[in-house]
Write a protein that holds these residues in place. Structure first.
Motif, PDB file in Angstrom:
ATOM      1  N   ALA A 195       0.855  -1.181   0.000  1.00  0.00           N
ATOM      2  CA  ALA A 195       0.000   0.000   0.000  1.00  0.00           C
ATOM      3  C   ALA A 195       0.893   1.232   0.000  1.00  0.00           C
ATOM      4  O   ALA A 195       1.759   1.385   0.859  1.00  0.00           O
ATOM      5  CB  ALA A 195      -0.902  -0.013   1.228  1.00  0.00           C
ATOM      6  N   CYS A 199      -4.109   4.125   1.852  1.00  0.00           N
ATOM      7  CA  CYS A 199      -4.676   2.794   2.083  1.00  0.00           C
ATOM      8  C   CYS A 199      -3.662   1.950   2.837  1.00  0.00           C
ATOM      9  O   CYS A 199      -2.497   2.326   2.963  1.00  0.00           O
ATOM     10  CB  CYS A 199      -5.071   2.105   0.765  1.00  0.00           C
ATOM     11  SG  CYS A 199      -3.698   1.825  -0.378  1.00  0.00           S
ATOM     12  N   ARG A 200      -4.110   0.834   3.332  1.00  0.00           N
ATOM     13  CA  ARG A 200      -3.211  -0.158   3.928  1.00  0.00           C
ATOM     14  C   ARG A 200      -3.680  -1.546   3.513  1.00  0.00           C
ATOM     15  O   ARG A 200      -4.860  -1.756   3.214  1.00  0.00           O
ATOM     16  CB  ARG A 200      -3.161  -0.046   5.454  1.00  0.00           C
ATOM     17  CG  ARG A 200      -4.471  -0.263   6.170  1.00  0.00           C
ATOM     18  CD  ARG A 200      -4.329  -0.060   7.676  1.00  0.00           C
ATOM     19  NE  ARG A 200      -5.602  -0.183   8.366  1.00  0.00           N
ATOM     20  CZ  ARG A 200      -6.116  -1.351   8.784  1.00  0.00           C
ATOM     21  NH1 ARG A 200      -5.441  -2.493   8.579  1.00  0.00           N
ATOM     22  NH2 ARG A 200      -7.283  -1.376   9.405  1.00  0.00           N
ATOM     23  N   THR A 201      -2.753  -2.477   3.484  1.00  0.00           N
ATOM     24  CA  THR A 201      -3.061  -3.827   3.019  1.00  0.00           C
ATOM     25  C   THR A 201      -3.848  -4.600   4.068  1.00  0.00           C
ATOM     26  O   THR A 201      -3.491  -4.605   5.256  1.00  0.00           O
ATOM     27  CB  THR A 201      -1.769  -4.592   2.688  1.00  0.00           C
ATOM     28  OG1 THR A 201      -1.002  -3.820   1.766  1.00  0.00           O
ATOM     29  CG2 THR A 201      -2.090  -5.944   2.060  1.00  0.00           C
ATOM     30  N   TYR A 233      -1.267   1.718  -4.928  1.00  0.00           N
ATOM     31  CA  TYR A 233      -0.629   0.512  -4.405  1.00  0.00           C
ATOM     32  C   TYR A 233       0.273  -0.094  -5.474  1.00  0.00           C
ATOM     33  O   TYR A 233       0.190   0.256  -6.660  1.00  0.00           O
ATOM     34  CB  TYR A 233      -1.674  -0.521  -3.957  1.00  0.00           C
ATOM     35  CG  TYR A 233      -2.559  -1.032  -5.076  1.00  0.00           C
ATOM     36  CD1 TYR A 233      -2.214  -2.162  -5.814  1.00  0.00           C
ATOM     37  CD2 TYR A 233      -3.741  -0.369  -5.403  1.00  0.00           C
ATOM     38  CE1 TYR A 233      -3.013  -2.619  -6.853  1.00  0.00           C
ATOM     39  CE2 TYR A 233      -4.551  -0.822  -6.430  1.00  0.00           C
ATOM     40  CZ  TYR A 233      -4.177  -1.939  -7.156  1.00  0.00           C
ATOM     41  OH  TYR A 233      -4.964  -2.385  -8.181  1.00  0.00           O
TER      42      TYR A 233
END
Length: 318
Positions: A195, A199-201, A233
């Motif tokens: 990411a 955002c984050r994974t 991403y």
């Protein structure tokens, strides 16, 4: 009786011819037919030899849609020679002669994605995304989608970076599910997702046979209907053989899509073109030659308005 005997010998004659001249997938298909074994039985025999291969992979191998590459797959090929009562090294030799054996087959020309492989991958994507609770468009409308695919000096799809601009069309949307369909022979277990922005994974799911990986990207906020959002991403791959195309499937209309493919200086294609398809079953159309230009050796396409279907860039190494 003579007619019946001649008919029974036909598969054997075809097998002998295929083993002499190949290619590998034709010889494998002829050997399985000559022994009269369904793929489930072939898989069972392989498991008794201590080798695990999915029925889907076996099907791909005998169609030429995918090829054995990883060490475990090459062990399976040697076991198949014994199971199918073939001469030692007969199938391995055909792989080597066509430049298709092993992980180092970068100079070879792997089979492109067949209609069946695209359809089966689509079914896998539906199953994996449903497992993450994601369906249809996830409540997001695409305003802009820009992708940059990087091809390494070994001719592999090394990575792709995606930048999305979306608008929510319902309240409460807080994530996106990215789909990556690797080249034939890829190992989705070794593919990583990073990411990069906003955002984050989250959770990851994959399917080994089709090379599909889906990744949950969490926004950290809940959008209201009408809200816009930007996120970025990167997916690191580099686990397959030589790549010769990148395509994207669109299920819904949307805004602008731009695809750029960047080639390493040490691995430049001799030809490059764009293509489109209305569906996996439709013929390819919209072919247009592309130049690989600039200091970074890139080819690109820009579609002002996304339409349902397939759009991609393909290239030839030699």
């Amino acid at each position: 009786m003579r007619h019946a005997t001649e008919h029974a010998d036909v598969p054997t004659v075809e097998l002998d011819t295929a083993l002499r001249g190949g290619p590998f997938h034709v010889a494998l298909r002829a050997a399985i037919a000559a022994r009269g074994l369904p793929l489930q039985r072939v898989q069972h025999h392989l498991s008794r030899h201590g080798v695990k291969v999915g029925v889907t992979s076996l099907s791909y191998w005998q169609q030429g849609a995918r090829r054995p590459q990883r060490p475990e797959s090459l062990r399976a090929v040697r076991a198949l020679e014994e199971i199918l009562q073939l001469p030692d090294e007969s199938l391995i030799r055909l792989l080597a002669e066509s430049g298709e054996s092993g992980e180092g087959a970068g100079a070879g020309r792997p089979a492109g994605r067949s209609y069946r492989s695209l359809v089966e991958a689509s079914g896998v994507v539906d199953r994996l995304t449903a497992d993450l609770g994601w369906s249809l468009d996830g409540g997001l409308h695409t305003l802009g989608h820009h992708e940059c695919v990087r091809i390494s000096a070994r001719r592999q799809l090394a990575s792709r970076e995606a930048h999305h601009i979306v608008r929510a069309h319902r309240d409460g949307v807080d994530r996106f599910v990215a789909v990556h369909h690797g080249d034939p022979g890829c190992d989705p277990r070794r593919i990583t997702v990073h990411a990069l922005e906003n955002c984050r994974t989250g959770r990851l799911r994959w399917d080994q046979d089709t090379g599909v990986l889906v990744a949950e990207l969490l926004f950290g906020t809940r959008l209201r209907s009408g809200d816009t959002f930007l996120f970025r991403y990167r997916i690191e791959d580099g686990t397959a053989g030589a790549s010769r195309e990148y395509l994207h499937r669109f299920g819904f209309p949307g805004g602008q899509y731009a695809l750029q493919v960047r080639f390493d200086t040490a691995a430049l294609p001799v030809r490059c073109h764009r293509f489109s398809q209305l569906s996996a079953a439709a013929p390819r159309s919209g072919r247009q030659d592309l130049r690989v230009t600039g200091p970074h050796h890139c080819a690109h396409v820009v579609e002002p308005r996304i339409r349902p279907g397939i759009l991609g860039i393909a290239w030839d190494w030699e």
